[in-house]
Design a protein around this motif. Structure first.
Motif, short mmCIF file in Angstrom:
data_model
loop_
_atom_site.label_atom_id
_atom_site.label_comp_id
_atom_site.label_asym_id
_atom_site.label_seq_id
_atom_site.Cartn_x
_atom_site.Cartn_y
_atom_site.Cartn_z
N ILE A 144 -48.89 -36.99 22.04
CA ILE A 144 -47.76 -36.94 22.96
C ILE A 144 -46.47 -37.09 22.16
N ARG A 152 -40.79 -34.40 24.97
CA ARG A 152 -41.93 -33.92 25.76
C ARG A 152 -41.69 -32.52 26.30
N TYR A 153 -40.41 -32.14 26.40
CA TYR A 153 -40.07 -30.76 26.78
C TYR A 153 -39.87 -29.97 25.50
N GLY A 182 -37.90 -40.25 33.27
CA GLY A 182 -39.16 -40.87 33.66
C GLY A 182 -39.41 -42.11 32.81
N PRO A 183 -40.58 -42.70 32.95
CA PRO A 183 -40.86 -43.92 32.19
C PRO A 183 -40.68 -43.70 30.69
N THR A 184 -40.12 -44.68 30.02
CA THR A 184 -39.88 -44.62 28.58
C THR A 184 -40.98 -45.40 27.88
N LEU A 195 -57.93 -48.31 28.65
CA LEU A 195 -57.75 -46.96 29.18
C LEU A 195 -57.69 -45.92 28.06
N LEU A 251 -41.58 -48.70 30.56
CA LEU A 251 -42.61 -48.18 31.48
C LEU A 251 -42.19 -48.32 32.93
N GLN A 267 -37.37 -45.77 35.88
CA GLN A 267 -37.67 -44.42 36.39
C GLN A 267 -39.18 -44.26 36.51
N SER A 268 -39.74 -45.00 37.42
CA SER A 268 -41.19 -45.17 37.40
C SER A 268 -41.70 -45.56 38.76
N ALA A 277 -42.99 -29.74 32.25
CA ALA A 277 -43.22 -30.84 31.31
C ALA A 277 -44.44 -30.56 30.47
N TYR A 316 -48.40 -35.31 28.04
CA TYR A 316 -47.56 -36.47 28.37
C TYR A 316 -47.71 -36.84 29.85
N SER A 317 -47.67 -35.84 30.71
CA SER A 317 -47.84 -36.10 32.15
C SER A 317 -49.20 -36.71 32.42
N PHE A 345 -50.96 -38.48 30.41
CA PHE A 345 -50.92 -39.86 29.92
C PHE A 345 -50.31 -40.80 30.97
N LEU A 346 -49.15 -40.40 31.51
CA LEU A 346 -48.50 -41.23 32.54
C LEU A 346 -49.37 -41.34 33.78
N ASP A 352 -52.55 -41.21 33.97
CA ASP A 352 -53.68 -42.10 33.70
C ASP A 352 -53.25 -43.57 33.81
N VAL A 353 -52.06 -43.87 33.27
CA VAL A 353 -51.57 -45.25 33.37
C VAL A 353 -51.32 -45.59 34.84
N HIS A 358 -52.83 -44.29 37.40
CA HIS A 358 -54.14 -44.43 38.05
C HIS A 358 -54.77 -45.78 37.72
N TYR A 377 -41.23 -39.89 39.88
CA TYR A 377 -41.21 -39.67 38.43
C TYR A 377 -42.59 -39.38 37.84
N ILE A 378 -43.65 -39.97 38.35
CA ILE A 378 -44.98 -39.66 37.85
C ILE A 378 -45.71 -38.91 38.96
#
Lengths: 544, 544
Positions: free
Chosen positions: A180, A186-187, A201-203, A518, B207, B210-211, B504, B508-509, B511-512, B514-515, B517, B530-531
């Motif tokens: 990642i 990411r873009y 989004g999340p950092t 995870l 994290l 923006q989450s 995107a 990366y998407s 990954f987010l 999964d977190v 979830h 955001y996710i």
């Protein structure tokens, strides 16, 4: 891990990285298992991927074969474990071959590097190009990895001293081999990957610092435009208690931006260890060096109980005003506030003796004590601080210093405190008493890291070749960590044997362990590093 | 969700927070479903917990009953969705009652707040105590939540303008009701919870910005010691292309610390909307306001194509030197560089006319245009910028402005660009052309957010009461987002209908997701924010 799996993994890794880059020679492994304090963890092999793609494949093999691995960039994590993994039986993933500087921009002042890029390499790169940009450097060694130090949240001496805060755009290989990129990177076509920290989004950058959740394979480092004017300042304080007033006097200047870089305040023991080895003769072979003897050396070497340094950056007028404000702030609190710049330094080198005659200031001696830090404040890497790791040795340091190899004992304890004088005084008081009681010298430096927090680095230096000293130092270090934690001063960074030495809120630990589980369900990547292995408890969440 | 579950949840929430704090009145819900652009998501109820413990219990109920919830602090997320959830059927968790200021320290310059604490509340708090500290304020409204804005990574006008970078020590309620604290706060007796950002081990603050991974219930905000001297500066540029040279001229001053806060550069449309509503008469009822008509208004209102503002903070000498450097940098590039301070402002209010007579500078008019920002640069909240949301309305704004209620159309697009003139020019050029082509005025302000990145805020203002305008604006907004993204300019912040508008990298998407979830397997907390919800794809990791 089973022997069969390990043999298979070594064969597969060799196919990926080439046989010469899978190392199992006993003497090399033994070196890798050796740090600056007693370590027990065995390293069955070293694997040296040359590219990100190779590293990804190495991780997939490690996961499939269930062989734990431990990545190092340059492995110069001295005082915290050097190259030695945080748990037993990890194969070292040495990223030193991934040493490309992949992007550089003079106007927007950044460089993008791989993990093998060292301080010396970046410094040379900038010099070659005639760049007007300064890097920040830590005192550790020119051969330190930039990414390694940044991900450990190390710090340096210029306005860009908080390395982690001055980096962005991470490329990360996850434990199972996926990649990642963070921030706007990411873009794929983003123009601001190297320029904007948070993205959208999340950092997640922070997740991967002081962590075992991924391997950073690329990072952008922001560089500092060289200022028109640079002046270093030095001052002393002749009493232990004087520290309180000095810290309180510096805080407002840091907060209002007058002082833009970290000030460092080192105690007498720290300064002495920077200029000479242990005075065995004067101490009659006894350790630790008593306060009384220390007082004597202070007199002789003209060092203070506390010795401050820092630098001013800006236009001529900005530096002049900063000098005025610093003088005013320290008046009556610090002694011998002196300013030093390149011009004075050149003069001094030529006219040190006459200068002393007309100024009364022993510039020559002062320079010997203070000059190493002068370059660091301009981001010039140096290995001078390594000298002090030979403090308790009976022989002189060799030309090519290597504390791991040479049995130099070193443990670094790095508690953070509020940026106020009372806290600084309390913390250093507790640490000094405790360290001396354990038979070591409390070599302490305080770094005014940010507007509101200071970091103390307490060095326990000893000679590993003296029987019993390893264990004595270990006991001292652990008592120091836990005592300071009990007083509310927690370390910003931990050694491989001390990841759990401060206690922790269990919900937070559970949270991190769940994220670890995870991403790395079998605990393949750097097990035990900052995130403790998950116990048999049920997950924090209903799911995992 | 089943009706039975919802009824049960409402009953259980009422037991926790008290019946008056569970709101199901149709008109109140309708208000909550209304933003400054067309929204479709229904809000079945509003629940208002008064404490963190109540909030934890509310989340446990939501998870048990499988009712999605959407937390708001003050809900003033204007231009991005106001209070309206990012997906349909979410119960609003209104945190406005959690409005305690729980810690404050004048020396170490911080305050710790709950999500309901507003800009106005903190400002009054500091005034009451005679504090020498300044807060940073956004222009959004005095009633904005500090935590809400910080977690959305909003920014303001003082040296502490990057709100997220000037906060630390989060207390977070996780989706299933557990609580974690970040940084050193994870250690219960830590002395540095409010002072040091990173703590030890992985840093997770990012994290939760923006989450939809947790609800921030407490946060420390760093405050700025009031400077000895404050001066605002204003300048103009009479050509569109002049922007390039101005951005390039300001960058070095930002990088070397001479300018410590964000400079703002607003275009003519933006400034006009700040001082008057749409000139219906002059435009003969036509929209958009053509470039030619705009040129005419520029002349009359004495505004430039580009209009810069910012401030200098420091001692008298520091500000004087900064003024000199700014003058030198902008010479020949900007027109009418003017400096304004409290003394001049007092004088001006009394002697505006004679001042004009002897200086030739129409101070009165200048003040009308520029004064609102002047206070913001000292961290004084204002609702003046709300005025411009009434730009296209046919009636004057009411005394108590409320753009959601009053049918003010507003969409904010906020792309980030490299801090160089060429990028600024390209971005604003693309945006201006596109917005005009869609029939709206391109009201643009550029914020020199950091050393290396600028943020453009492009406001699409319209009248929601005019049929078809909602849809027209939506189309314009989405084309703007995707066009700018295609050019490499991605937004730092997204509206509730645009979370996926920029495309995107899928790893990366994943990954987010999964977190997400892991922490919230049933997607109860702010789904879609955001996710993106996880599709049926298999997890990135072997496990989850």
């Amino acid at each position: 891990m089973s022997q069969i799996n390990q043999t298979a993994a070594l064969r597969e890794w060799a196919q990926v990285v080439g046989a010469p880059h899978v190392i199992t020679a006993a003497s090399t492994l033994k070196d890798a298992e050796t740090g600056t304090f007693a370590t027990r963890h065995k390293v069955p092999a070293i694997v040296r991927p040359g590219t990100r793609a190779e590293l990804q494949e190495c991780m997939r093999i490690a996961c499939r074969r269930q062989i734990p691995v431990y990545p190092i960039s340059s492995g110069k994590n001295w005082g915290y474990g050097s190259r030695v993994p945080a748990s037993d039986g990890c194969v070292l993933l040495d990223l030193g071959r991934m040493n490309r500087i992949v992007d550089f921009n003079e106007d927007l002042a950044y460089v993008t590097v791989e993990p093998g890029v060292t301080q010396a390499q970046l410094f040379a790169f900038l010099k070659e190009r005639g760049s007007k940009l300064w890097m920040d450097a830590t005192g550790a060694s020119p051969d330190c990895s930039l990414i390694g130090n940044t991900m450990e949240r190390g710090f340096g001496h210029t306005p860009y001293g908080d390395h982690f805060a001055n980096s962005c755009g991470l490329e990360i290989v996850l434990p199972q081999g996926d990649v990642i990129e963070t921030g706007f990177a990411r873009y794929r076509n983003a123009k601001t990957s190297a320029l904007h920290r948070w993205g959208v989004g999340p950092t997640v950058d922070g997740l991967f610092s002081q962590s075992n959740l991924g391997i950073v394979t690329r990072m952008t480092i922001w560089l500092m435009p060289a200022p028109e004017c640079f002046q270093a300042y030095y001052f002393r304080c002749e009493t232990d208690e004087g520290l309180t007033a000095i810290v309180d006097a510096l805080r407002p200047l840091r907060m209002d931006g007058t002082i833009r870089s970290a000030s460092h305040i080192a105690n007498d023991y720290k300064v002495l260890a920077a200029v000479q080895q242990y005075p065995w003769e004067a101490a009659n072979g006894q350790t630790p060096l008593s306060r009384d003897l220390m007082a004597q050396f202070r007199q002789e070497a003209k060092i203070g109980v506390w010795n401050g340094s820092g630098a001013l950056y800006g236009t001529r007028a900005q530096v002049k005003e900063a000098r005025r404000l610093l003088r005013r702030a320290l008046a009556g609190k610090a002694a011998r506030l002196q300013f030093l710049d390149d011009r004075l330094l050149r003069l001094a080198s030529r006219f040190a003796k006459p200068y002393r005659w007309f100024s009364g200031w022993n510039l020559e001696r002062t320079l010997a004590v203070l000059k190493p830090v002068y370059g660091l404040m301009q981001g010039i890497p140096t290995d001078h601080p390594l000298f002090s790791t030979y403090w308790r040795k009976r022989t002189s340091p060799p030309a090519a210093m290597n504390p791991d190899r040479d049995g130099c004992g070193l443990l670094w304890c790095s508690p953070v405190a509020p940026n106020d004088g009372r806290s600084a005084q309390e913390l250093t008081g507790i640490a000094s008493e405790l360290v001396l009681r354990h038979g070591f010298e409390p070599a302490i430096s305080i770094t005014v890291l940010s507007d509101r927090a200071i970091s103390c680095i307490i060095s326990l230096g000893y000679d590993r070749e003296v029987a019993g000293e390893d264990e004595k130092a270990r006991r001292c270090y652990h008592e120091l960590l836990s005592t300071l934690a009990r007083h509310g001063y927690h370390s910003y960074r931990l050694g491989i044997d001390s990841m759990n030495a401060m206690g922790a809120d269990s919900t937070y630990s559970d949270f991190l362990q769940d994220v670890k589980h995870l991403l790395d369900p079998d605990g393949i990547l750097a097990p035990g590093r900052y995130i403790a292995p998950r116990s048999t408890r049920k997950s924090l969440t209903a799911l995992a």
